[in-house]
Design an enzyme around this catalytic site. Structure first.
Site, PDB file in Angstrom:
ATOM      1  CB  CYS A 356       8.081 -48.887   3.618  1.00  0.00           C
ATOM      2  SG  CYS A 356       8.700 -47.631   2.521  1.00  0.00           S
TER       3      CYS A 356
HETATM    4  O1  KQY Z   1      10.122 -45.637   3.835  1.00  0.00           O
HETATM    5  C1  KQY Z   1      10.002 -46.461   4.688  1.00  0.00           C
HETATM    6  N1  KQY Z   1      10.891 -47.446   4.722  1.00  0.00           N
HETATM    7  C2  KQY Z   1       9.024 -46.371   5.810  1.00  0.00           C
HETATM    8  C3  KQY Z   1       8.084 -45.246   5.767  1.00  0.00           C
HETATM    9  C4  KQY Z   1       7.598 -44.925   7.149  1.00  0.00           C
HETATM   10  C5  KQY Z   1       6.553 -43.891   7.186  1.00  0.00           C
HETATM   11  C6  KQY Z   1       5.978 -43.719   8.547  1.00  0.00           C
HETATM   12  N2  KQY Z   1       4.800 -42.930   8.581  1.00  0.00           N
END
Ligand code: KQY
Length: 379
Positions: A356
């Site tokens: 992420c």
């Molecule tokens: O899973 C993702 N690609 C991003 C996670 C974002 C979490 C924000 N608190």
């Protein structure tokens, strides 16, 4: 300079390559907001720095930090990591950065999706999000890559591609009312075709249990290579994750990809279940309009949330009971890559993980074929 184009990637012969294809670099942003990262984001910054250093051994890393944090960020990273100034709302470049697309002639461009902080005013994680909405255009400017402005809300973590026309996504996220209300599954598939080159969309059901992104696929499943998918798995029947993973497994077994192949599914154990401790929750500033962090919150932990760098898999160390087994399974999936585990609980506490926070820039030109030596299914 980056120009905004009126056409679509498919019209221009561009496609989204798979993450396992070669990269020219990787972008990460510096975590700062104290209402998401505990203890003024200091532990998260250490974790992000470790990820950056790990990736930078295999491909050049660019770290984006705000003006206020620029000097501190620079001082904590090796000189070979490029640090650039960029104002963001948070540090999830997988979701706020562009989806890079390439063509056969060596072109590199980017798709800039609309971003609404994972749900806008209907379950989104913070507001405002205007700085995050500008991130993709800004990165494309730095990369001197032209920009396609896509007509839907979408985050990069909500899609995975095999680079050959197959895209993985979850219904929970892409069909959620807080992303693109009124757009049918068929219309979304059509947009994914035009902007990513997706000929076949494999619809999984729900994402990882309690994932605050509304079930991003990048936390649940990813491609090892065309026809082979890694799936986060729990054998524990009383854990809601078991049913979610079982359903995804069945859907994958029934599906065929854009080339008509059946999938081999490799199960990767889920860590935990992991929950937030009192100290961890207490370290996060409680602010109206931002998702609160509470003692006992189930964390959406998954080893699938790893990054495929050139010649390496950068994976999260999350649970001593599973870390070694996971390294072994990943090693058998990617026999020509080095397995690099990075302590990642601090990233998990912010709601995501290594995949992420990273955004690869694909290498320009033709695809280098991935060696295909491992056909083992782990069940
Ligand atoms: O899973 C993702 N690609 C991003 C996670 C974002 C979490 C924000 N608190």
């Amino acid at each position: 300079m980056s120009v905004t184009l009126d056409s679509t990637p498919a019209e221009d012969g561009y496609r989204m390559p798979a993450e396992f294809e070669p990269h020219s670099g990787c972008w990460i942003a510096w975590p700062e907001r104290p209402d998401n990262w505990r203890d003024a984001a200091r532990p998260a910054q250490d974790a992000f720095a470790q990820v950056a250093e790990a990736v930078n051994r295999f491909e050049p890393v660019t770290m984006a930090a705000s003006r206020a944090e620029l000097a501190r960020c620079r001082s904590l990273l090796s000189a070979s990591i490029r640090v650039v100034e960029m104002e963001t709302d948070d540090a999830w470049l997988r979701d706020t950065g562009p989806t890079f697309v390439i063509d056969r002639a060596g072109g590199l461009r980017g798709v800039d999706w609309h971003f609404n902080a994972w749900g806008g005013h209907d379950g989104g994680l913070y507001h405002p999000w205007d700085r995050d909405e500008r991130v993709a255009a800004w990165m494309l400017e730095v990369e001197a890559a032209d920009r396609y402005r896509a007509p839907i809300v979408l985050e990069g973590g909500a899609i995975h591609t095999d680079g050959g026309g197959t895209v993985l996504a979850t219904e929970e996220c892409l069909l959620h009312r807080n992303r693109n209300p009124g757009l049918s599954r068929k219309r979304i598939e059509e947009i994914l075709r035009r902007y990513l080159g997706a000929e076949t969309v494999i619809w999984l059901g729900r994402g990882v249990y309690n994932d605050e992104t509304d079930g991003h696929v990048d936390n649940l499943a990813c491609f090892v290579r065309p026809g082979v998918v890694l799936l986060s798995w729990s054998d524990e029947r009383s854990d809601p994750q078991h049913e979610i993973s079982r359903d995804a497994h069945e859907r994958l077994e029934r599906a065929t990809d854009a080339r008509g192949r059946s999938f081999e599914v490799i199960r990767l154990p889920s860590p935990g279940p992991l929950t937030m401790t009192k100290t961890e929750a207490a370290g996060v500033d409680a602010v109206t309009g931002t998702r609160p962090r509470r003692l006992g919150d189930r964390l959406a932990a998954s080893y699938v949330n790893s990054y495929l760098a050139n010649g390496a898999v950068i994976f999260p160390l999350l649970d001593r009971r599973f870390d070694d087994e996971v390294a072994e399974i990943l090693g058998s999936c990617f026999p020509d890559r080095e397995m690099v585990g990075v302590p990642a609980r601090e990233i998990l506490l912010g709601g995501g993980n290594i995949h992420c926070i990273t955004q690869q820039v694909p290498a320009r030109g033709r695809r280098a074929p991935e060696p295909c030596t491992n056909r083992r299914t782990i069940r």
